[in-house]
Scaffold this motif. Structure first.
Motif, PDB file in Angstrom:
ATOM      1  N   TYR A 128       0.826  -1.209   0.000  1.00  0.00           N
ATOM      2  CA  TYR A 128       0.000   0.000   0.000  1.00  0.00           C
ATOM      3  C   TYR A 128       0.861   1.261   0.000  1.00  0.00           C
ATOM      4  O   TYR A 128       0.499   2.277  -0.617  1.00  0.00           O
ATOM      5  CB  TYR A 128      -0.961  -0.003   1.189  1.00  0.00           C
ATOM      6  N   ARG A 129       2.015   1.220   0.661  1.00  0.00           N
ATOM      7  CA  ARG A 129       2.912   2.376   0.604  1.00  0.00           C
ATOM      8  C   ARG A 129       3.403   2.593  -0.819  1.00  0.00           C
ATOM      9  O   ARG A 129       3.487   3.735  -1.296  1.00  0.00           O
ATOM     10  CB  ARG A 129       4.097   2.181   1.562  1.00  0.00           C
ATOM     11  N   LEU A 130       3.737   1.492  -1.499  1.00  0.00           N
ATOM     12  CA  LEU A 130       4.196   1.595  -2.878  1.00  0.00           C
ATOM     13  C   LEU A 130       3.078   2.106  -3.788  1.00  0.00           C
ATOM     14  O   LEU A 130       3.309   2.963  -4.658  1.00  0.00           O
ATOM     15  CB  LEU A 130       4.698   0.237  -3.365  1.00  0.00           C
ATOM     16  N   MET A 131       1.853   1.628  -3.598  1.00  0.00           N
ATOM     17  CA  MET A 131       0.723   2.122  -4.383  1.00  0.00           C
ATOM     18  C   MET A 131       0.528   3.616  -4.165  1.00  0.00           C
ATOM     19  O   MET A 131       0.255   4.363  -5.109  1.00  0.00           O
ATOM     20  CB  MET A 131      -0.552   1.362  -4.013  1.00  0.00           C
ATOM     21  N   ALA A 132       0.648   4.046  -2.922  1.00  0.00           N
ATOM     22  CA  ALA A 132       0.448   5.467  -2.613  1.00  0.00           C
ATOM     23  C   ALA A 132       1.495   6.332  -3.309  1.00  0.00           C
ATOM     24  O   ALA A 132       1.188   7.448  -3.756  1.00  0.00           O
ATOM     25  CB  ALA A 132       0.490   5.680  -1.102  1.00  0.00           C
ATOM     26  N   ARG A 133       2.731   5.827  -3.404  1.00  0.00           N
ATOM     27  CA  ARG A 133       3.773   6.593  -4.096  1.00  0.00           C
ATOM     28  C   ARG A 133       3.582   6.548  -5.606  1.00  0.00           C
ATOM     29  O   ARG A 133       3.678   7.570  -6.282  1.00  0.00           O
ATOM     30  CB  ARG A 133       5.158   6.046  -3.722  1.00  0.00           C
TER      31      ARG A 133
END
Length: 372
Positions: free
Chosen positions: A107-112
Motif C-alpha cells: 500500500y505504501r508503494l501504491m500510494a507513491r
C-alpha cells in the motif's frame, strides 16, 4: 447443472460514533475482530476502511448467516473502538482528520506510484478515494473459463450495477447519482468492462501493463469481472457496498445464476455477444447515474428500457439456474420488494427527506449494516 459456489467480500467505512465522519481506526477494529474472525477480516488501502470475506458456499442461507455473523463481530469490535462500520459506496460525510494509508509495503508503494489519485498538491490525502465495494466470487473456475465467462456476462453487469447503487451522497452533498462510487473508483486504471482476451492474451496484456507502470501487479486488474489472482474464481466487482443484507445476498444469487446460465456457452466455445464498446460504457454510465429508478440498455438487443424491467429480464433469463438452486421464489420476492421500495440510494434519500440531516442517513446505514 453443476451448482457453483459463491463468496462475498464486503468493504465498510468506519465512522466515529459521535461525528459520523470517517476515522482511521481500522487497525484497532481489525485487531479486536480478528480474535474471532481470523483472516476473514482484513485491512484495506485506507485506515478508515476494512473488509470481511465469507468462505465459499453453495447455499443462500449459509451465505446470509455468515455475512450476518461477520457484520455482528465487526460491529462489536468497532463499538469498542468508538466507531461504527457502515456499508455504503461513498461516505456521506467527509473525514474529520486526514485519511491515512494502511502501513504495508504494497500500500505504501501504491500510494507513491499513484500519488495523484491518493494525495492533493499540498501532500494531504484525498478523501474522494475512500470508496467501498461489494465483490462476488464464483467458483471453482480456472483462469481460462473465468475469462470466457466474464466476456459472456459483460452485457448484463450494468443491470447488477443498477441494483446495487448505494452512494448518492458524498462529502455532504447529493451527487445526483445513484452510485457515485462508480464515478470515483473509475479514476483508477483498468476500472472498465472485461476486454475480449483469451488466457494467453490476458497474461501478455497484464504483463505489458505492469511493465509500463500502469499497474503495480496483476492484483491491480480492476475490471468489472476478472479472474481472481488469489483464489480460483471469477470475481465480479462493480457493486457498491450495501447496508441492506438481503440486497447483498440477492446480488450474489443473481451473479451465480447468471454465471450458471452462461457457463455452458462459454465452455462450448460459443462466441460472446459483440456489444459495441461505446454502448457498454453508456450502459454503465446510465446504471451509475440513474440506478433502478431510471433507464438502462437491454443486454439482448441494446434498446433503452426502464432499469426495473431489465432486472425482471435478468431474473427470467436465469430462471432455470435459480430454480435448480432453490432460489427462484426468494429472488422473485426480493425483486418485488425492490420494485416497491427502490434500492439503497432511494432509501438514503428517503431518510434525508424525513429527517433533514445527513447524520441521520449515516445512523440509518450503520444500524442496517449491523442489524443484518
Amino acid at each position: 447443472m453443476k451448482i457453483l459456489t459463491m463468496g462475498v467480500e464486503e468493504e465498510f467505512v468506519l465512522v466515529d460514533r459521535e461525528t459520523r465522519a470517517p476515522v482511521n481506526r481500522a487497525p484497532e477494529v481489525i485487531r479486536r475482530a480478528a480474535r474471532e474472525l481470523g483472516d476473514q477480516v482484513q485491512a484495506e488501502f485506507f485506515n478508515a476502511r476494512i473488509e470481511v470475506c465469507t468462505v465459499p458456499t453453495a447455499k443462500r442461507g449459509h451465505l446470509r448467516d455468515e455475512l450476518s455473523w461477520l457484520r455482528s463481530v465487526v460491529g462489536a469490535a468497532a463499538r469498542e473502538a468508538r466507531c461504527m462500520p457502515v456499508a455504503c459506496g461513498t461516505p456521506v460525510l467527509p473525514p474529520g482528520d486526514p485519511l491515512t494509508v494502511t502501513d504495508t509495503e504494497r500500500y505504501r508503494l501504491m500510494a507513491r506510484r499513484f500519488a495523484p489519485l491518493v494525495t492533493r498538491g499540498d501532500g494531504s490525502a484525498r478523501d474522494d478515494g475512500l470508496v467501498c465495494g461489494c465483490h462476488v466470487h464464483i467458483g471453482t473456475l480456472d483462469r481460462e473459463r473465468a475469462l470466457a465467462l466474464a466476456q459472456h456476462m459483460r452485457p448484463w453487469l450494468p443491470v447488477l450495477q443498477a441494483l446495487a447503487g448505494n452512494s448518492p451522497y458524498a462529502r455532504r452533498r447529493d451527487t445526483g447519482h445513484e452510485s457515485w462510487r462508480s464515478v470515483e473508483h473509475a479514476r483508477w486504471p483498468t476500472v472498465e468492462p472485461t476486454p475480449d482476451l483469451d488466457e494467453a492474451q490476458y497474461l501478455a496484456h497484464v504483463s505489458r501493463l505492469v511493465e509500463a507502470g500502469t499497474l503495480l501487479d496483476s492484483r491491480m486488474v480492476y475490471w468489472h469481472a476478472r479472474p481472481s489472482e488469489h483464489v480460483p474464481t471469477l470475481e465480479v466487482r462493480l457493486a457498491d457496498a450495501n447496508a441492506d443484507l438481503d440486497t447483498v445476498v440477492l446480488l450474489a444469487i443473481l451473479v451465480r445464476g447468471l454465471a450458471s446460465t452462461l457457463l455452458p456457452r462459454a465452455q462450448d466455445g460459443v462466441p460472446p455477444p459483440r456489444v459495441p464498446g461505446a454502448d457498454l460504457l453508456r450502459a454503465h454510465r446510465l446504471a451509475a447515474a440513474q440506478g433502478l429508478g431510471g433507464m438502462g440498455l437491454d443486454p439482448l438487443d441494446g434498446r433503452e428500457r426502464p432499469a426495473l424491467d431489465l432486472l425482471d429480464t435478468l431474473v427470467d433469463f436465469c430462471r432455470a439456474a435459480l430454480d435448480t438452486t432453490g432460489d427462484l421464489l426468494w429472488v422473485r420476492e426480493q425483486r418485488d420488494r425492490v420494485h416497491a421500495e427502490g434500492g439503497g440510494a432511494a432509501r438514503q434519500r428517503a431518510v434525508f427527506r424525513q429527517h433533514g440531516r445527513l447524520s441521520a442517513v449515516v445512523d440509518a446505514l450503520a444500524a442496517a449494516t449491523v442489524r443484518g
